[in-house]
Every structure is written in C-alpha cells, then in structure tokens.
Design a protein around this motif. Sequence first.
Motif, PDB file in Angstrom:
ATOM      1  N   GLN A  46       0.460  -0.506  -0.370  1.00 55.55           N
ATOM      2  CA  GLN A  46       0.154  -0.009  -0.007  1.00 55.55           C
ATOM      3  C   GLN A  46       0.819   1.173  -0.199  1.00 55.55           C
ATOM      4  O   GLN A  46       1.843   1.203   0.884  1.00 55.55           O
ATOM      5  CB  GLN A  46      -0.713  -0.072   1.535  1.00 55.55           C
ATOM      6  N   ASP A  53      19.559  -0.983   0.190  1.00 57.74           N
ATOM      7  CA  ASP A  53      18.672  -1.499   0.858  1.00 57.74           C
ATOM      8  C   ASP A  53      19.066  -2.267   2.034  1.00 57.74           C
ATOM      9  O   ASP A  53      18.611  -3.389   1.507  1.00 57.74           O
ATOM     10  CB  ASP A  53      17.324  -1.481   0.005  1.00 57.74           C
ATOM     11  N   SER A  68      15.431   6.351   0.091  1.00 50.92           N
ATOM     12  CA  SER A  68      14.947   5.714   0.781  1.00 50.92           C
ATOM     13  C   SER A  68      13.569   6.496   1.555  1.00 50.92           C
ATOM     14  O   SER A  68      12.260   6.061   2.132  1.00 50.92           O
ATOM     15  CB  SER A  68      15.124   5.228   2.692  1.00 50.92           C
TER      16      SER A  68
HETATM   17  P1  ADP Z   1      14.413   4.437  -2.458  1.00 54.09           P
HETATM   18  O1  ADP Z   1      14.361   3.246  -3.834  1.00 54.09           O
HETATM   19  O2  ADP Z   1      13.612   6.140  -2.732  1.00 54.09           O
HETATM   20  O3  ADP Z   1      15.753   4.723  -1.291  1.00 54.09           O
HETATM   21  P2  ADP Z   1      13.030   2.230  -1.557  1.00 54.09           P
HETATM   22  O4  ADP Z   1      11.864   1.941  -2.892  1.00 54.09           O
HETATM   23  O5  ADP Z   1      13.889   1.083  -1.790  1.00 54.09           O
HETATM   24  O6  ADP Z   1      13.310   3.294  -1.205  1.00 54.09           O
HETATM   25  O7  ADP Z   1      12.159   1.967  -0.306  1.00 54.09           O
HETATM   26  C1  ADP Z   1      12.949   2.140   1.145  1.00 54.09           C
HETATM   27  C2  ADP Z   1      12.736   1.209   2.075  1.00 54.09           C
HETATM   28  O8  ADP Z   1      10.932   1.360   2.626  1.00 54.09           O
HETATM   29  C3  ADP Z   1      11.929  -0.729   1.019  1.00 54.09           C
HETATM   30  O9  ADP Z   1      12.753  -1.556   2.374  1.00 54.09           O
HETATM   31  C4  ADP Z   1      10.874  -0.866   1.133  1.00 54.09           C
HETATM   32  O10 ADP Z   1      10.592  -1.651   0.652  1.00 54.09           O
HETATM   33  C5  ADP Z   1       9.920  -0.106   2.039  1.00 54.09           C
HETATM   34  N1  ADP Z   1       8.405   0.741   1.539  1.00 54.09           N
HETATM   35  C6  ADP Z   1       9.109   2.106   0.823  1.00 54.09           C
HETATM   36  N2  ADP Z   1       7.316   2.882   0.476  1.00 54.09           N
HETATM   37  C7  ADP Z   1       6.625   1.531   0.991  1.00 54.09           C
HETATM   38  C8  ADP Z   1       5.297   1.002   1.018  1.00 54.09           C
HETATM   39  N3  ADP Z   1       4.454   2.353   0.538  1.00 54.09           N
HETATM   40  N4  ADP Z   1       4.759  -0.363   2.180  1.00 54.09           N
HETATM   41  C9  ADP Z   1       5.794  -1.261   2.595  1.00 54.09           C
HETATM   42  N5  ADP Z   1       7.273  -0.430   2.473  1.00 54.09           N
HETATM   43  C10 ADP Z   1       7.546   0.323   1.757  1.00 54.09           C
END
Ligand code: ADP
Length: 814
Positions: A273, A632, A302
Amino acid sequence: MIPVLRYIDVILPLPLQGTFTYFTDEEDLLVGQRVVVQFGARKLYTAIVKRIHDTKPVDYNAKPLLAILNESPIVNTVHLKFWDWIAKYYMCNLGDVMHAALPASLKLASESQVIIHPDFDGDMGELKSDEVLLLNALTHQEELSIAVISKLINIKSVFPFINELIRKEVVQIKEDLHDKYKQKTINTVSYIANDTILQSTKTTSKQDAFISSYLQLEEQFPNKKWIVADLLKQVGLSRAIFNALVKKEIFTVEQEGISRLLKSSQELIEDKQLASFQQKALNEIKKAFKEKEVCLLHGVTSSGKTELYIKLIEEQLKKGKQVLYLLPEIALTTQIIKRLQKHFANKVGITHSHLNNAERVEVWNAVQEKDINKAQYPIMLGARSSLFLPFDNLGLIIVDEEHDPSFKQHQPAPRYHARDAAIYLAHLHKSKVLLASATPCVESYYNAKKGKYALVEMHTRYQHIALPKIQTIDIRKAHLKKQMSQQFAPEMLAAIQQTLEDGKQVILFQNRRGYSPVISCGACAYTPNCNSCDVSLTFHKWNNQLKCHYCGYTEQVPEFCPSCSAKDLSDKGFGTEQIEEVLQELIPEFVTKRMDYDTTRGKNAHQQIITDFEQGRIDVLVGTQMVTKGLDFDNVALVGILNADSMLYFPDFRAYERAFQLMMQVAGRAGRKGKQGKVLVQTYDEEHEMFGLLKANDYTTFIDKQIEERRLFSYPPFNRLIVITLKHKNQRKLDETSTALVDLMRKSFGTRVLGPEYPAISRIRNYYHKNVLLKIEHKASISEAKSILHTIIEKMKTHSDYKSVRFILDVDPI
Ligand code: ADP
Ligand code: ZN
C-alpha cells in the motif's frame, strides 16, 4: 523470366562510416534481416539490411550478397533509426553501433572461432555429412575460425551452415568470457490422475490432503507449472508424501530445460500500500506523462522510489506494453532484481556484463518473442547496453539513479550516455521516460526547472524516518594532537564501536581501492610509476604487488629503492584494503569485509557480500563507490566517510557535484528502517561550504548553486562540449597534429576551441594523449557544428602527416 536485381545497403559490424551496397536477386528480403557479405579481400561478415532499392552505386561495382540468414528481421525500423541517431549524435560509425548492439553470435564473421557446444551429447545420427565433417575436425582442433571452415565446405553456405548448428546447440561461438554454458533444468509437476486412477488407488489421509491442496492451488493459479520445491513449500507437506503420490501415478515429474535467465518462481508478495505522499507523487507522475515525455522524480533516499516504479510497471503490463528498467551497474541489481521478481516473477529479464553469448541471444529473442508460451520479458532490467535490445512495444523506460556517471560509455565507441539515449529511444517508441534519483544530476534538474521535463519530488522517507544526521570530524586537529588511530579519528572509532555493540551495522566509504595508493622511498622520495602510463603504481598488500590501474601492469614490490637503494619503501595514504586490515586489528571481535572492484570480480562475489551483510554475517562493510549505490539494508545505523577531501580536489567541473552525490547516496544507506541513522564525515576542511549543505541534507540549494556556477563558467547545461582526444606513441607527432587540428578548428569555431592540452594522465599504454575541447553555445546548431568538425577530422585522418594519429571523439563527455 530474368531475375530482377536489387541493391541492398547493409551495415557491417566494423568501425566504418555509413553503409555498403550489394546486389541480389532474392525476392523476399526484408529490412533488418541478417545477410552474409564479403568485405575486403576474402573476409566474410554478417551484415544487417538497412535499405532495399534499385539504384546502382556509381563509384564502385557492387558485389553479390552471399547468403541470407534464416529468420525474420532481428532489428526493426525503430532500432535502425535509433542506431542512426546514436551514430550521428555521438559522432561514431554505424558499424560501431551495430557492434555494440548485437550479441556476438548474431554477428558471425570470418574471424569468429567455432567450438563444440559443451552440452552437445556427441550423437551424430541426425547430422548431415558436412556437419559430421566439421565436428570431426573440431574434435581434433578444438576451435576453428569460420574462415577455415569455409575451406571445408562451400564458402557461400558457411554462415547459414554455422548458424543452423548454433541453433541446434551443436556448436557455439567461442567467447571472451569463459563462463561455461550450462543447460539448467528444473523439475516440474503435472497432475495426471483421472477418476479411475483415483478410485482404484488407496491413499493415506496426508496424501489426500496433498491432492486437495494441489487442486486448490490449481484453481488459484490456473495453468501454472509448479516447480517441485515451490509446490512442497506451498502445500506444506513433506517430499515423502509427494514421492508416494508420484509412485501411484497421481502426479508426474518432468525434468525441463529452462531458460538460464528465468529464476525459479519465488513466492510472490502482496502489493504494498503506498503511503499518502507516495500516492501523491505517483499521481503527479501519471499526470505529468499526459503532457510531457520525460519526468524527473527527485525522491530522497528511502522515500520508496522503487515502490513507485512497481506501480508504474504494473500499469504498463496491464496495457500489454514492455518496460525497460535501466540501472547504472550490476552492483545495484541484485537487490532490485529480487524485489521486482517478488512482484513480477518470471516476467523480469536481466542483462548484464556477466551474461555469456548464449544468454545474450536468449534475452534478445525473449524481448522479441510474441508467443506467450515461450520466455518473454515484458520487463527488462539492465545496464546501459540494454537500450539496444529489440523492443517493439516499449511503454516506459525507467532510468534509476539517473545521475550515475556509469550510464556514459567511455570505451569503445559509441560513447553514448544511456540516460540521454533513452530519452531519444522513448521518443521513437512514443513512450515515456522516468528519470529518478535522490541526487539528480545538474543537467536533469536544470531541464526540469526549465519545464522541459516534469518534476516530481518526495522529500520524506517512508514511515517518516528522519534523514540521517550528518556530522563532520576535523581530522586536521586530530592529526595535530596525534589522536588518530591510523586512519580513524577518535570520534569515528568510538561511534563504530558503539554502533556494533548496539547490534547494528556500519558502512565505511573510501573512494579508493587497493591497499594504499602509492608507496614511496623514505630516503629519496622516489615513487614507482608505470612504465607505459603516466601514473603511480598502486600498492596491493595481499599479494605484495604494485599495479597500474590503467593498463594492468603488475610487479612485485622491490625490496630496495630502485633509485637510491635504501631499504625504506613504505605506503602513504589509504585505500579500502588497508582500512579493512586496520579495522580487523582495531576491532578483531567484529567481522569486517570489503566490497570493491577487487573483491567482486567473480560471478557471484558481489551477491555473496550483500547477502552476508544482509544476514548479519558481516558487521562492517568497507567499500568504494559500490557501497553508495542503491543498497537497501535494514540494520545500518552508521555510515562513515573516511576521506571526503580526496573527492573534492579534482580538476573537473563536475567534481563537487560528484562528491556531493556520493556522500548523500552513501549517507542514504543509514537508518532506512526504524531509527534515524548517523553519518560521520572525516575531513581536513570542515569549513568548506559543501559540508554545511550536506549536513542540512539540502540537495536542492546545492544544485541551484552548481547551476549558477555552470552558467558563470559556460559549462553544461549552458554549453555543449565535445572532446577530441588524439593519441600517438611519438610525442612530437602528437604535438604537431594537435596544433594543426586546433588551427583548422579555430578557422570555423574561433575561441570556442580550447587546448590542445595534456590530460591529467597524459600517457597510457605508451600512447601519449592530448585533448582539444570544443564548447558550443546552446543556441547554436549543434548538428551543424558536428558536421563541420566531422569534415575537419576526416580531412586530417587522410592527410599523410597525420594519419597514424588516432582521433577519438567524445560528445557530451563526463
Ligand atoms: P528508495 O528507492 O527511494 O531509496 P526504497 O524504494 O528502497 O527507497 O524504499 C525504502 C524501504 O522502504 C524499502 O525497504 C521499501 O520496501 C520500504 N517501503 C517503501 N515504501 C513502502 C510502502 N509503501 N510499503 C511498505 N514498504 C515500503
Ligand atoms: Zn600502466
């Protein structure tokens, strides 16, 4: 009837300008198809049909096409347009583009070496006599070039002949990579019972439970072919029960060869979500795509950018479109691949530099595949070269970490920038581009602010975890007070220890690999240099060697100084290898490992380090730029940057931008889950204004300032740059040629020509280098400038005085 002759313009996979014309009386020939032609005295090549027409060339006698290879066209007209654009924009040959675009086995040439396919079972029963002849020859010789094979059989048919054997997996083209091609197999399950069997077979209650769970799953996932291991996991019953059911002929197991690129189906995860700020950003992106072709997503580390990509990809798949997901390097891919596969299972294909020929061809075919029963990859994930895959239904290109310099190819031509080329490719496909980064590059940010691209921003981390707290440590003072433990200031060391004692992990970033960059003599200050390059040799302690990072030259560390014979050679400065070693001494109770070019060369080495760190088998990860990229991890509470200054002082207008990006990116690895993370930066120059902005996590102000500086000094994006590098073994020849070039260029371009100048490293592999820079204002016509420059260079290249000099053009150098 007299056959009608037609003329065919073909592209050859050679560093040659333009196309070449041949004739044929074949009727059903198509643009994009592969043909075999002779070029030069007796060399044969696979060429691509670019144009079919009936104009006889005026200045030479066209030769005949020798053969047409199998199949339908392997490139479509969109690609051919893309190839043309790359060649023109980056001032290289069409042949260079073809060479870069096609996997080796699709561009056979006389020189290609043929070997027996490692999986060939030796059964020659089905083979024709010519084929047997070749195989017999190959058992004696191990490898034969196509040129030699053509003496064994009729020259005209040698390419189709080899091609057919490759298709049958009897032979293959020998490759530079020595990865062995292996057929991978999996065991899949089929339910074969019918009512009669069920009624006449006795089953235990557990076996019944197994059958009914299977039938439920079948309802849930109709037509899914279950891999035995996956099925057992889903059902939650033992292999013994399953084996019994196989014996009773209720299930059967088949061994199938699978695509080497398909990973076994993993458990799919539920859709996440989106948080409300993420949903808002997603809506903005979708809205932006209604008006603009390109959208820049600036989302702090993140913030959940990957989650947005997943939603955007889903949307494309629903429309039946393909998605290309570009990443800077394989270093980043392992975690991302897993995340995407959890959502999209076998729909994700991957290309990277570790693929062998067979895998490359498989990816190529899968991208083109229309048959849904075969491997298809609607989602393609890859580094820059995956731009050349034969998409014909592309809906979206995602350029992740769009600021990353490795999107630019330096060597060999085409020296393209994948981000910029992606925008053109998307334009040809009428598809969209999402550029995304926590630290967008100056050019993209500028384009977004000007309104050329849409701009969408996410300023908060997922779950509103605060961005890491960044502090600097003045190591000048620590050095003066003699408080340093080797390369570590007391605050840094204390923080590392505290973090580890709290059960958290640490990432340390050091921008240099190796043990320490150089050794020098304590008596006479002599430093060993590479004999063929203009650089000091890097000291590698683990094998006590000195190595040139430019040409690969290595030697043992001499015992005595070659200059004064003193026995006083020692190391200065520090690299990753030394940091690793020092930490192992300082905190032996914790596990320190390093991740850099040297420790990640094996096929799975990189993945292994990441997994070990993820699973807590490593406490401190020391690394080069590799640790800054998109990783990550949940448990990293501290990031240390050991020598920030080493990144700042480079004679390059992008040095600050790079340094800031690297520091913010590595900082972004800290505190991604749970508590706010901490970042410590060791520097001699705490007052530097950059650190103020870094501590404030203020990328936008930093970029705005950079844009102003670029404007002031006429650098991109306010001007376009083309660098011409000249190379020759003889320094005088090089000087003469570069002066002549500059004189010629000044006649057309005046003060826009800068140089000639020796670059920072002016000799590599015994070749001296000299650079000439051309700066073109944005409002001037860049294509006109390129065409003038092209004419000048071609003229120089044919001049008897200069033709031994190599000219290398780099458009939009970075
Ligand atoms: P970015 O690419 O912007 O650095 P990520 O997409 O890797 O960030 O997200 C950071 C962490 O937060 C990841 O572990 C991701 O799975 C978690 N996360 C981000 N958005 C959500 C969400 N809507 N629901 C659950 N987990 C999320
Ligand atoms: Zn060298």
